[in-house]
Write a protein that holds these residues in place. Structure first.
Motif, short mmCIF file in Angstrom:
data_model
loop_
_atom_site.label_atom_id
_atom_site.label_comp_id
_atom_site.label_asym_id
_atom_site.label_seq_id
_atom_site.Cartn_x
_atom_site.Cartn_y
_atom_site.Cartn_z
N ALA A 34 0.83 -1.21 0.00
CA ALA A 34 0.00 0.00 0.00
C ALA A 34 0.87 1.26 0.00
O ALA A 34 0.57 2.22 -0.73
N TYR A 35 1.94 1.24 0.79
CA TYR A 35 2.83 2.40 0.84
C TYR A 35 3.51 2.63 -0.51
O TYR A 35 3.61 3.77 -0.98
N SER A 36 3.96 1.55 -1.15
CA SER A 36 4.64 1.71 -2.44
C SER A 36 3.68 2.22 -3.51
O SER A 36 4.06 3.03 -4.35
N LEU A 37 2.44 1.76 -3.49
CA LEU A 37 1.45 2.26 -4.45
C LEU A 37 1.10 3.72 -4.16
O LEU A 37 0.93 4.51 -5.09
N TRP A 38 0.99 4.06 -2.89
CA TRP A 38 0.67 5.43 -2.51
C TRP A 38 1.78 6.38 -2.96
O TRP A 38 1.51 7.49 -3.41
N ARG A 39 3.03 5.93 -2.87
CA ARG A 39 4.17 6.77 -3.29
C ARG A 39 4.41 6.70 -4.79
O ARG A 39 5.24 7.44 -5.30
N GLY A 40 3.71 5.83 -5.49
CA GLY A 40 3.84 5.75 -6.93
C GLY A 40 4.97 4.88 -7.43
O GLY A 40 5.41 5.00 -8.57
#
Length: 98
Positions: A34-40
């Protein structure tokens, strides 16, 4: 890198043991996803998915973090650091020419 040091026993807390527990390992991986997707960071997210699938299908180690840190995330982190470094170098070149 702090995680790897903790797994080697440098610190009193050992997060490596959570990788053997299916629920905790999956929760930590989902939080990282989720964090990696949120950061793009799509490449990092794909690497996490591949590592999670390899762990779920019992390909390689029985610890989820082995797939994340040793095999997949360290090369990914190297690529991301190099991209950031070259991005910073390009920005400094542009500011010096003005």
């Amino acid at each position: 890198m702090l995680y790897l040091c903790a797994a080697l026993g440098v610190f009193a807390f050992d997060p490596y043991r959570f990788g053997y527990q299916p629920v905790m390992g999956s929760v930590i991986i989902l939080v990282l996803l989720a964090y990696s997707l949120w950061r793009g960071h799509v490449f990092l997210a794909l690497a996490l998915i591949v590592g999670q699938a390899a762990w779920a299908f019992d390909i390689g180690s029985t610890n989820a973090f082995d797939h994340m840190t040793h095999v997949i995330l360290v090369p990914v982190l190297c690529v991301v650091v190099l991209q950031k470094l070259f991005g910073l170098l390009r920005k400094s070149d542009v500011t010096q020419t003005r």
